[in-house]
Design a protein around this motif. Sequence first.
Motif, mmCIF file in Angstrom:
data_model
loop_
_atom_site.group_PDB
_atom_site.id
_atom_site.type_symbol
_atom_site.label_atom_id
_atom_site.label_comp_id
_atom_site.label_asym_id
_atom_site.label_seq_id
_atom_site.Cartn_x
_atom_site.Cartn_y
_atom_site.Cartn_z
ATOM 1 N N CYS A 3 0.844 -1.194 0.000
ATOM 2 C CA CYS A 3 0.000 0.000 0.000
ATOM 3 C C CYS A 3 0.883 1.250 0.000
ATOM 4 N N PRO A 4 0.710 2.147 -0.982
ATOM 5 C CA PRO A 4 1.507 3.376 -1.045
ATOM 6 C C PRO A 4 0.878 4.481 -0.181
ATOM 7 N N HIS A 5 1.035 4.337 1.116
ATOM 8 C CA HIS A 5 0.396 5.249 2.066
ATOM 9 C C HIS A 5 0.633 6.715 1.716
ATOM 10 N N ALA A 6 1.886 7.101 1.541
ATOM 11 C CA ALA A 6 2.210 8.508 1.306
ATOM 12 C C ALA A 6 1.528 9.033 0.044
ATOM 13 N N ASP A 7 1.463 8.218 -0.993
ATOM 14 C CA ASP A 7 0.824 8.654 -2.242
ATOM 15 C C ASP A 7 -0.679 8.835 -2.055
ATOM 16 N N THR A 26 -0.458 7.314 12.007
ATOM 17 C CA THR A 26 -0.186 6.341 13.057
ATOM 18 C C THR A 26 -0.314 4.905 12.548
ATOM 19 N N PRO A 27 0.217 3.951 13.296
ATOM 20 C CA PRO A 27 0.069 2.538 12.898
ATOM 21 C C PRO A 27 -1.403 2.112 12.749
ATOM 22 N N ASP A 28 -2.293 2.602 13.606
ATOM 23 C CA ASP A 28 -3.718 2.259 13.473
ATOM 24 C C ASP A 28 -4.280 2.778 12.155
ATOM 25 N N ARG A 29 -3.971 3.999 11.821
ATOM 26 C CA ARG A 29 -4.451 4.581 10.559
ATOM 27 C C ARG A 29 -3.867 3.826 9.372
ATOM 28 N N LEU A 33 -6.031 1.839 6.264
ATOM 29 C CA LEU A 33 -5.828 2.065 4.828
ATOM 30 C C LEU A 33 -5.287 0.806 4.156
ATOM 31 N N ARG A 34 -4.317 0.154 4.777
ATOM 32 C CA ARG A 34 -3.743 -1.067 4.200
ATOM 33 C C ARG A 34 -4.823 -2.127 3.984
ATOM 34 N N SER A 35 -5.750 -2.245 4.941
ATOM 35 C CA SER A 35 -6.839 -3.226 4.807
ATOM 36 C C SER A 35 -7.745 -2.890 3.641
ATOM 37 N N ARG A 36 -8.115 -1.629 3.476
ATOM 38 C CA ARG A 36 -8.980 -1.238 2.356
ATOM 39 C C ARG A 36 -8.259 -1.501 1.037
ATOM 40 N N TRP A 37 -6.964 -1.234 0.985
ATOM 41 C CA TRP A 37 -6.148 -1.461 -0.206
ATOM 42 C C TRP A 37 -6.133 -2.940 -0.577
ATOM 43 N N ARG A 38 -5.965 -3.797 0.404
ATOM 44 C CA ARG A 38 -5.810 -5.230 0.155
ATOM 45 C C ARG A 38 -7.131 -5.965 -0.083
ATOM 46 N N GLU A 39 -8.248 -5.390 0.330
ATOM 47 C CA GLU A 39 -9.528 -6.096 0.242
ATOM 48 C C GLU A 39 -9.897 -6.506 -1.178
ATOM 49 N N THR A 76 -17.603 16.814 9.309
ATOM 50 C CA THR A 76 -16.783 16.694 8.097
ATOM 51 C C THR A 76 -15.955 15.419 8.240
ATOM 52 N N ALA A 77 -15.825 14.723 7.148
ATOM 53 C CA ALA A 77 -15.030 13.498 7.144
ATOM 54 C C ALA A 77 -13.543 13.844 7.205
ATOM 55 N N ASP A 78 -12.738 12.885 7.545
ATOM 56 C CA ASP A 78 -11.287 12.984 7.407
ATOM 57 C C ASP A 78 -10.805 11.628 6.898
ATOM 58 N N LEU A 79 -9.530 11.533 6.594
ATOM 59 C CA LEU A 79 -9.039 10.304 5.965
ATOM 60 C C LEU A 79 -9.230 9.090 6.872
ATOM 61 N N GLU A 80 -8.949 9.224 8.153
ATOM 62 C CA GLU A 80 -9.139 8.072 9.037
ATOM 63 C C GLU A 80 -10.596 7.633 9.029
ATOM 64 N N TRP A 81 -11.522 8.581 9.129
ATOM 65 C CA TRP A 81 -12.952 8.244 9.127
ATOM 66 C C TRP A 81 -13.308 7.516 7.827
#
Length: 101
Positions: A3-7, A26-29, A33-39, A76-81
């Motif tokens: 997962c290209p987190h920074a991109d 953070t590691p939780d965040r 994202l990694r889970s959504r990427w891999r699903e 308002t949403a944010d990336l973690e949400w």
Amino acid sequence: PDCPHADIVALYHEILPELRRVREWTPDRQAFLRSRWREKPVRQNLDWWRKFFGYVRECPWLMGEGLAQEGRPPFTADLEWLVRPTNFRKVIEGKYQRRAA
């Protein structure tokens, strides 16, 4: 692929500059994202994420255009949400789409 987190964070900032900026990844965040990427393989490219963030942009409630609760600003949403499992499903299933009157 990894997962290209920074991109993806950079795309979020580029397409949704009105939403809260990511200041700490953070590691939780990262795990969300990694889970959504891999699903699904279809999500394993930056074009998919660019379209996803473009879709979020068209959802008034996610962009802070909803009704405010008493004494509180509108949500308002944010990336973690956005990448939390339950919220992500709601977004991609169209729960927050603009509806015709």
